[in-house]
Design a protein around this motif. Structure first.
Motif, PDB file in Angstrom:
ATOM      1  N   LYS A  93       0.728  -0.675  -0.012  1.00  0.00           N
ATOM      2  CA  LYS A  93       0.389   0.179  -0.008  1.00  0.00           C
ATOM      3  C   LYS A  93       1.000   1.470  -0.292  1.00  0.00           C
ATOM      4  N   VAL A 125      -4.164  10.341   0.512  1.00  0.00           N
ATOM      5  CA  VAL A 125      -4.802  10.811   1.978  1.00  0.00           C
ATOM      6  C   VAL A 125      -3.420  11.256   2.584  1.00  0.00           C
ATOM      7  N   MET A 128      -4.611  -2.391  10.973  1.00  0.00           N
ATOM      8  CA  MET A 128      -5.380  -1.562  10.671  1.00  0.00           C
ATOM      9  C   MET A 128      -5.592  -1.041  12.951  1.00  0.00           C
ATOM     10  N   LYS A 172      -3.434  10.292   7.660  1.00  0.00           N
ATOM     11  CA  LYS A 172      -4.610  10.698   8.841  1.00  0.00           C
ATOM     12  C   LYS A 172      -5.997  10.777   8.322  1.00  0.00           C
ATOM     13  N   MET A 226      -7.307   5.377  -2.151  1.00  0.00           N
ATOM     14  CA  MET A 226      -6.816   4.307  -0.699  1.00  0.00           C
ATOM     15  C   MET A 226      -5.993   2.950  -0.904  1.00  0.00           C
TER      16      MET A 226
HETATM   17  P1  ADP Z   1      -8.551  -2.959   4.127  1.00  0.00           P
HETATM   18  O1  ADP Z   1      -7.263  -3.499   2.812  1.00  0.00           O
HETATM   19  O2  ADP Z   1      -7.421  -3.950   4.734  1.00  0.00           O
HETATM   20  O3  ADP Z   1      -9.628  -3.625   3.737  1.00  0.00           O
HETATM   21  P2  ADP Z   1      -8.838  -0.281   3.596  1.00  0.00           P
HETATM   22  O4  ADP Z   1      -6.944   0.694   3.326  1.00  0.00           O
HETATM   23  O5  ADP Z   1      -9.449  -0.656   2.410  1.00  0.00           O
HETATM   24  O6  ADP Z   1      -7.417  -1.936   4.419  1.00  0.00           O
HETATM   25  O7  ADP Z   1      -9.811   0.092   4.052  1.00  0.00           O
HETATM   26  C1  ADP Z   1     -10.429  -0.815   4.427  1.00  0.00           C
HETATM   27  C2  ADP Z   1     -11.373   0.562   5.085  1.00  0.00           C
HETATM   28  O8  ADP Z   1     -10.975   1.049   6.573  1.00  0.00           O
HETATM   29  C3  ADP Z   1     -11.990   1.562   4.423  1.00  0.00           C
HETATM   30  O9  ADP Z   1     -13.322   1.074   3.726  1.00  0.00           O
HETATM   31  C4  ADP Z   1     -12.475   2.880   5.068  1.00  0.00           C
HETATM   32  O10 ADP Z   1     -13.519   2.772   6.255  1.00  0.00           O
HETATM   33  C5  ADP Z   1     -11.518   3.084   6.081  1.00  0.00           C
HETATM   34  N1  ADP Z   1     -10.030   4.019   5.392  1.00  0.00           N
HETATM   35  C6  ADP Z   1      -9.248   3.264   5.296  1.00  0.00           C
HETATM   36  N2  ADP Z   1      -8.569   4.150   5.214  1.00  0.00           N
HETATM   37  C7  ADP Z   1      -8.911   5.386   6.091  1.00  0.00           C
HETATM   38  C8  ADP Z   1      -8.779   6.820   6.236  1.00  0.00           C
HETATM   39  N3  ADP Z   1      -7.285   7.288   5.765  1.00  0.00           N
HETATM   40  N4  ADP Z   1      -9.717   8.340   6.839  1.00  0.00           N
HETATM   41  C9  ADP Z   1     -10.553   6.703   7.223  1.00  0.00           C
HETATM   42  N5  ADP Z   1     -10.882   6.084   6.739  1.00  0.00           N
HETATM   43  C10 ADP Z   1     -10.057   5.262   6.460  1.00  0.00           C
END
Ligand code: ADP
Length: 448
Positions: free
Chosen positions: A116, A131, A168, A201, A287
């Protein structure tokens, strides 16, 4: 087109792939573990191979068993589905080294998007908004604190190799930072054998908007509109819809083009998804990119009249995308997917494996059910809890919601607890009906 394809997965997605293969007149080989002997994909497949005991590490993740099965059955290609080895670049390489086709992008593209942190760097370089986050990995709690002071709390600690919400941690204030940092690193090490983390953030009240893309080997890249996956519990999706109630045609075109720019940068081929967060001011941020088909792909199929699994197979077989004459695609009607998990929503979504003693599937206009279960089937405790997906389509969002209520009402699974009552609650919420949903919806509504 291929003559024979091996399906390296289980559950509903294995059934989904077998169905696509049959419609293309391609023979299917389904591999299965001991505990999946009775699953529907095994019953529907042309040929099957048992590849080991229940634990995934001894079966669905065992590369040599899967390659061995493909060779012994004379399959020409391997479809990895989602999860398991689907985003494993080393697996994609071994597949190719054995003169088989990996149905997915190149190992290089998987690698570039799989980390990532690296993906963020790539996006930054080509001007895709990301972000605000730390510049690369963060190795000490002090460094993390420094970043947090700079951008302000809350911040999010993320695993570079992350997926499925693992590794996370949201950090609300300075006093929580050190322990969250250690916890995220430990969790990441256990889940991905890579404890590298970075910081972002933490945006408040974003929507999760993702763009489905397809890219063939002739240089055609198309996007198939968006999915809104804001209904999540602990950052895990539970209900997805397409199109998003929040997007204008202009914003859709802009996000679609951005997603394609990301895909082109890594010479992407196959089906992929670029995930964004959309803030309340209409700004969007990259993301991550998922280099595989997603659980929620059927809502896209419903509003674009496409078959993503067949497109994946065509692209891997060296054919062009089949609907180029319809591009750019505009969403037709509205679709919602409900993830039916074997979990008890009244008990913290605790897993509820066991035998299904009675089953009534919903039907009628605009209703699709993708599942590997049937009456008498035993849901094993070994794997994730997704047992079915209900997808409804309506000419309008209101019709899709009414149809969802109707179909969930018809859907009866006896013997185990499921998320059906949870979804009915969501559909009963005024804010959901109005389309004003953010990723904090469940915390602020359904269980408030
Ligand atoms: P994973 O790959 O572990 O599922 P993601 O990066 O896809 O993780 O993020 C999963 C969820 O986490 C997103 O859909 C969102 O709801 C939340 N999320 C991720 N990054 C952020 C951020 N910087 N701010 C707010 N929510 C976030």
């Amino acid at each position: 087109m291929f003559d024979k394809v091996l399906v390296a997965n289980r559950g509903e997605v294995a059934v989904r792939i077998v169905r696509a293969l049959r419609e293309l007149d391609v023979k299917s080989v389904v591999v299965y573990s001991d505990v999946d002997r009775d699953t529907l994909a095994v019953k529907l497949a042309d040929e099957t191979v048992c590849i080991g005991p229940g634990p995934a590490a001894q079966s669905y993740l065992r590369v040599e068993s899967i390659i061995g099965a493909a060779s012994s059955k004379g399959a020409q290609a391997i479809h990895p589905g989602y999860g398991f080895l689907a985003e494993n670049a080393a697996f994609a390489r071994v597949v190719a080294d054995n003169d088989l086709v990996f149905i997915g992008p190149s190992p290089e593209a998987i690698e570039m998007m799989g980390d990532k942190n690296e993906a963020r760097e790539t996006m930054k370089r080509i001007g895709v908004p990301i972000v605000p986050g730390s510049d690369g990995p963060v190795t000490t709690p002090e460094e993390a604190a420094g970043f947090a002071e700079q951008v302000g709390y809350p911040v999010l600690i993320k695993a570079s190799a992350g997926g499925g919400g693992k590794g996370m941690r949201v950090v609300e204030s300075a006093d929580q930072l050190a322990s969250a940092f250690t916890a995220a690193k430990t969790e990441a090490a256990a889940a991905f054998t890579n404890d590298e983390v970075y910081l972002e953030k933490y945006l408040t009240r974003p929507r999760h908007i993702e763009i489905q893309i397809l890219a063939d080997t002739f240089g055609n890249t198309v996007h198939l509109c968006e999915r809104d996956c804001s209904i999540q519990r602990r950052h895990q999706k539970l209900l997805e819809e397409a199109p998003s109630p929040a997007l204008t045609p202009e914003l859709r075109a802009q996000m679609g083009e951005t997603a394609l720019r990301a895909a082109r940068e890594v010479s992407y081929t196959g089906a992929g998804t670029v995930e964004f967060l959309l803030d309340t001011d209409g700004r969007f941020y990259f993301m991550e990119m998922n280099t595989r088909v997603q659980v929620e792909h059927p809502v896209t199929e419903a509003i674009t009249h496409t078959d993503l699994i067949k497109e994946q197979l065509r692209i891997a077989a060296g054919e062009p995308i089949s609907f180029l004459d319809r591009v750019p695609l505009a969403p037709f009607g509205h679709a919602i997917e409900f993830r039916i998990n074997a979990e008890d929503p009244d008990n913290n979504f605790w897993p509820s494996p066991g035998t299904i003693v009675g089953l009534t599937l919903p039907g009628g206009p605009g209703v699709r059910v993708d599942t590997h279960i049937y009456a008498g089937y035993s849901v094993p405790p070994t794997y994730d809890s997704l047992i079915a997906k209900l997808i409804v389509w309506g000419a309008t969002r209101d019709e899709a919601i009414a149809r969802g209520r109707r179909a969930l009402g018809e859907f009866s699974i006896e013997g185990i607890k499921t998320t059906i009552p949870f979804h009915l609650k969501v559909l009963g919420e005024q804010d959901f009906v109005a389309g004003t949903v953010y990723t904090d919806f469940i915390e602020t509504h359904v269980f408030a």
